[in-house]
Design a protein around this motif. Structure first.
Motif, short mmCIF file in Angstrom:
data_model
loop_
_atom_site.label_atom_id
_atom_site.label_comp_id
_atom_site.label_asym_id
_atom_site.label_seq_id
_atom_site.Cartn_x
_atom_site.Cartn_y
_atom_site.Cartn_z
N THR A 24 69.75 28.29 126.07
CA THR A 24 69.06 28.27 124.79
C THR A 24 67.68 27.97 125.00
O THR A 24 67.34 26.71 125.49
N VAL A 25 66.74 28.60 124.77
CA VAL A 25 65.14 28.33 125.12
C VAL A 25 64.47 28.13 123.83
O VAL A 25 64.51 29.14 123.00
N LEU A 26 64.16 26.92 123.20
CA LEU A 26 63.43 26.74 122.09
C LEU A 26 62.01 26.87 122.02
O LEU A 26 61.31 25.87 122.75
N TYR A 27 61.46 28.01 122.00
CA TYR A 27 59.95 28.40 122.07
C TYR A 27 59.74 29.27 121.02
O TYR A 27 60.50 30.23 120.60
N GLY A 28 58.62 28.95 120.20
CA GLY A 28 58.18 29.73 119.25
C GLY A 28 58.72 29.18 118.01
O GLY A 28 59.11 27.93 117.76
N GLU A 29 59.17 29.81 116.78
CA GLU A 29 59.59 29.32 115.62
C GLU A 29 60.85 28.60 116.09
O GLU A 29 61.62 29.22 116.41
N GLY A 30 60.95 27.61 115.19
CA GLY A 30 62.09 26.65 115.38
C GLY A 30 62.17 25.78 116.77
O GLY A 30 63.05 25.08 116.95
N GLY A 31 61.06 25.87 117.45
CA GLY A 31 61.10 25.32 118.65
C GLY A 31 59.57 24.77 118.97
O GLY A 31 58.96 24.49 118.16
N PHE A 32 59.27 24.69 120.09
CA PHE A 32 57.82 24.25 120.54
C PHE A 32 56.75 25.88 120.25
O PHE A 32 57.24 26.78 120.88
N THR A 33 55.71 25.44 119.94
CA THR A 33 54.64 26.35 119.59
C THR A 33 53.67 25.80 120.47
O THR A 33 53.04 24.61 120.14
N PRO A 34 52.90 26.60 121.36
CA PRO A 34 51.60 26.09 121.88
C PRO A 34 50.66 25.72 121.20
O PRO A 34 50.43 26.24 120.35
N ASN A 35 49.69 24.84 121.86
CA ASN A 35 48.45 24.37 121.13
C ASN A 35 47.34 25.07 122.13
O ASN A 35 47.45 25.27 123.43
N PRO A 36 46.16 24.97 121.65
CA PRO A 36 44.92 25.25 122.58
C PRO A 36 44.87 24.16 123.57
O PRO A 36 45.23 22.99 123.44
N PRO A 37 44.45 24.70 124.94
CA PRO A 37 44.30 23.63 126.11
C PRO A 37 43.61 22.21 125.61
O PRO A 37 42.50 22.73 124.99
N GLY A 38 43.87 21.21 125.94
CA GLY A 38 43.20 19.90 125.61
C GLY A 38 43.38 19.52 124.16
O GLY A 38 43.13 18.38 124.02
N SER A 39 44.35 20.37 123.28
CA SER A 39 44.38 19.88 121.99
C SER A 39 45.82 19.54 121.62
O SER A 39 46.16 19.57 120.49
N GLY A 40 46.65 19.08 122.73
CA GLY A 40 48.24 18.93 122.66
C GLY A 40 48.41 17.68 121.32
O GLY A 40 47.47 16.88 121.34
N LYS A 41 49.62 17.94 120.81
CA LYS A 41 49.94 16.87 119.81
C LYS A 41 51.33 16.23 120.30
O LYS A 41 52.38 16.49 119.81
N PRO A 42 51.40 15.47 121.58
CA PRO A 42 52.66 14.98 122.03
C PRO A 42 53.65 14.25 120.93
O PRO A 42 54.69 14.58 120.96
N LYS A 43 53.01 13.54 120.03
CA LYS A 43 53.96 13.02 119.03
C LYS A 43 54.54 14.10 118.09
O LYS A 43 55.42 13.58 117.29
N ALA A 44 53.81 15.05 118.14
CA ALA A 44 54.67 16.40 117.18
C ALA A 44 55.59 17.24 118.22
O ALA A 44 56.03 18.11 117.38
N TYR A 45 55.64 16.73 119.26
CA TYR A 45 56.64 17.84 120.01
C TYR A 45 58.14 17.47 119.50
O TYR A 45 58.38 16.45 118.92
N PRO A 46 58.79 18.87 119.18
CA PRO A 46 60.09 18.88 118.38
C PRO A 46 61.11 18.08 118.87
O PRO A 46 62.22 18.94 119.06
N TRP A 47 61.05 17.02 119.29
CA TRP A 47 62.34 16.42 119.86
C TRP A 47 63.71 16.56 119.10
O TRP A 47 64.71 16.87 119.80
N GLU A 48 63.53 16.44 117.94
CA GLU A 48 64.79 16.34 117.09
C GLU A 48 65.41 17.84 117.02
O GLU A 48 66.56 17.89 117.16
N ALA A 49 64.56 18.82 117.26
CA ALA A 49 65.11 20.24 117.18
C ALA A 49 65.63 20.21 118.51
O ALA A 49 67.05 21.05 118.54
N ALA A 50 65.39 19.79 119.66
CA ALA A 50 65.90 19.84 121.02
C ALA A 50 67.28 19.13 121.09
O ALA A 50 68.19 19.79 121.45
N LEU A 51 67.13 17.92 120.54
CA LEU A 51 68.64 17.18 120.43
C LEU A 51 69.56 17.85 119.40
O LEU A 51 70.74 17.77 119.65
#
Length: 181
Positions: A144-171
């Protein structure tokens, strides 16, 4: 309630710095958590490894054990590999098992261990054709790969939002997989 065992594996991406909170969240949901890290993630968290081992009550692993040594972790009910970097996703899909966590998830396919992966890549890496091929390969292998809608969506290089990483969806995905078995 019988405790379920979650192998929480992480690569070196900024959301890894939130792993203690993720462990606590999983434990509050009844998981016995074992933490595995890529070598670079282990280096990033070096000052926290003893505390993370105390929190999980298991050694934090980033290297293969020596053949013949007993396994120090209970058997996994599910593996959650998050954040999974571009390198880890591609190595896993190709079966390149030089790191402990990639080796375990690669072998987990053959052992039938339910596994959830959530990449953490920037939009530049996401443009590389290897990423889509690797995600497709892993999904075809039952991951099960959570990538795209409902999972992780990439940000432009250098503009990541680590606190917005969807840990709850993964768990939640790991919980759902175990509840269905």
């Amino acid at each position: 309630m019988t405790s379920r065992t979650l192998y929480l594996f992480a690569s070196a991406a900024p959301p890894v710095f939130d792993v203690a909170r993720v462990i606590e969240t999983a434990q509050a949901d009844g998981w016995d958590v074992c933490l595995g890290l890529t070598p670079t993630a282990a280096r990033w968290l070096d000052d926290s490894l003893d505390g993370l081992a105390a929190l999980t009550e298991h050694p934090v692993r980033s290297e293969y054990k020596v053949p013949g040594e007993p396994d120090v972790w209970p058997k996994a009910d599910v593996i959650l590999f998050a954040p999974a970097t571009f390198n880890s996703i591609n190595a896993w899909a190709l079966g390149l098992t030089s790191s402990f966590v990639v080796g375990v998830v690669a072998e987990g396919i053959g052992k039938g261990i339910p596994t959830v992966a959530m990449p953490c890549v920037n939009a530049a890496y996401a443009q590389h054709p290897a990423l889509d091929r690797s995600i497709t390969e892993l999904r075809e292998q039952g991951i099960t790969v959570l990538y795209g809608e409902g999972g992780f969506t990439p940000n432009p290089p250098g503009s990541g939002k680590p606190k917005a990483y969807p840990w709850e969806a993964a768990l939640a995905a790991a919980r759902q997989i175990v509840d269905q078995t």
